[in-house]
Write a protein that holds these residues in place. Structure first.
Motif, PDB file in Angstrom:
ATOM      1  N   ILE A  65       5.907  -7.977  -9.450  1.00  0.00           N
ATOM      2  CA  ILE A  65       5.583  -9.328  -8.720  1.00  0.00           C
ATOM      3  C   ILE A  65       5.444  -8.864  -7.301  1.00  0.00           C
ATOM      4  O   ILE A  65       6.209  -7.949  -6.854  1.00  0.00           O
ATOM      5  N   TRP A  66       4.479  -9.129  -6.565  1.00  0.00           N
ATOM      6  CA  TRP A  66       4.111  -8.784  -5.346  1.00  0.00           C
ATOM      7  C   TRP A  66       3.385  -9.563  -4.384  1.00  0.00           C
ATOM      8  O   TRP A  66       3.088 -10.996  -5.118  1.00  0.00           O
ATOM      9  N   GLY A  67       3.044  -9.308  -3.218  1.00  0.00           N
ATOM     10  CA  GLY A  67       2.432 -10.354  -2.401  1.00  0.00           C
ATOM     11  C   GLY A  67       3.063 -11.627  -1.985  1.00  0.00           C
ATOM     12  O   GLY A  67       4.129 -11.830  -1.737  1.00  0.00           O
ATOM     13  N   ASP A  68       2.397 -12.610  -2.366  1.00  0.00           N
ATOM     14  CA  ASP A  68       2.750 -13.837  -2.264  1.00  0.00           C
ATOM     15  C   ASP A  68       3.694 -14.645  -3.242  1.00  0.00           C
ATOM     16  O   ASP A  68       4.115 -15.445  -3.257  1.00  0.00           O
ATOM     17  N   LYS A 131       0.623 -10.956   6.092  1.00  0.00           N
ATOM     18  CA  LYS A 131       0.038  -9.585   6.258  1.00  0.00           C
ATOM     19  C   LYS A 131       1.178  -8.618   5.776  1.00  0.00           C
ATOM     20  O   LYS A 131       0.775  -7.612   5.059  1.00  0.00           O
ATOM     21  N   GLU A 132       2.394  -8.867   6.116  1.00  0.00           N
ATOM     22  CA  GLU A 132       3.487  -7.931   5.696  1.00  0.00           C
ATOM     23  C   GLU A 132       3.562  -7.979   4.326  1.00  0.00           C
ATOM     24  O   GLU A 132       4.171  -6.829   3.712  1.00  0.00           O
ATOM     25  N   LYS A 141      -8.886 -10.120   6.652  1.00  0.00           N
ATOM     26  CA  LYS A 141      -8.775 -10.105   8.045  1.00  0.00           C
ATOM     27  C   LYS A 141      -7.445 -11.053   8.352  1.00  0.00           C
ATOM     28  O   LYS A 141      -7.153 -12.242   7.575  1.00  0.00           O
ATOM     29  N   TYR A 142      -6.469 -10.582   9.096  1.00  0.00           N
ATOM     30  CA  TYR A 142      -5.148 -11.592   9.516  1.00  0.00           C
ATOM     31  C   TYR A 142      -5.102 -11.911  10.732  1.00  0.00           C
ATOM     32  O   TYR A 142      -5.812 -11.293  11.555  1.00  0.00           O
TER      33      TYR A 142
END
Length: 142
Positions: A65-68, A131-132, A141-142
């Motif tokens: 599990i990663w990201g959001d 972005k983190e 693009k953030y």
């Protein structure tokens, strides 16, 4: 009277985990996001209620599990095959799309011979909420 669709079986290499879906997917997606392109997965999409997961005794399904943190990538702990991704959020209340992804690379290729393939690039630049939480190769693009 039309024939009933034949269920599709997707098994890991060692046979410990089998995912069964009721029909062929509408299409197969070769997603190009940072994780899917590394897995080399070819996703078919289904509503989670359509999916049956069978495991042999003592089989272990691990998750990444990663990201959001909206979905988990699930793989066999013995042979390492990525089997499916699963939504971690509840279904949307507005009736929006709710699905899981079956890795069709674990299905007999003859069964999928006439299913259209797509190479999905839209996720390459799709930003996460933070972005983190993104991967170092994220092109959004953030």
């Amino acid at each position: 009277m039309a024939d009933e669709p034949t269920p599709i079986h997707s098994s890991c290499h060692c046979g410990a985990i089998t995912v069964i879906v009721p029909r062929l997917p509408d299409h197969i997606n070769h997603c190009q996001c940072t994780i899917c392109r590394r897995y080399g997965a070819a996703w078919g999409y289904y509503h989670p209620d359509e999916v049956k997961i069978e495991t042999k005794p003592n089989a272990v399904t691990k998750q990444y599990i990663w990201g959001d943190r909206e979905l988990s990538f699930n793989f066999c702990d013995t042979c390492g095959c990525v089997m499916y991704w699963w939504p971690l959020q509840p279904p949307p209340t507005d009736g929006g799309e709710y699905q899981m992804g079956l890795n069709t690379s674990n299905v007999n290729p003859e069964v999928l011979r006439f299913v259209d393939r797509k190479y999905e690039y839209s996720w390459v630049k799709q930003p996460l909420r933070s972005k983190e939480a993104s991967h170092q190769d994220d092109l959004a693009k953030y």
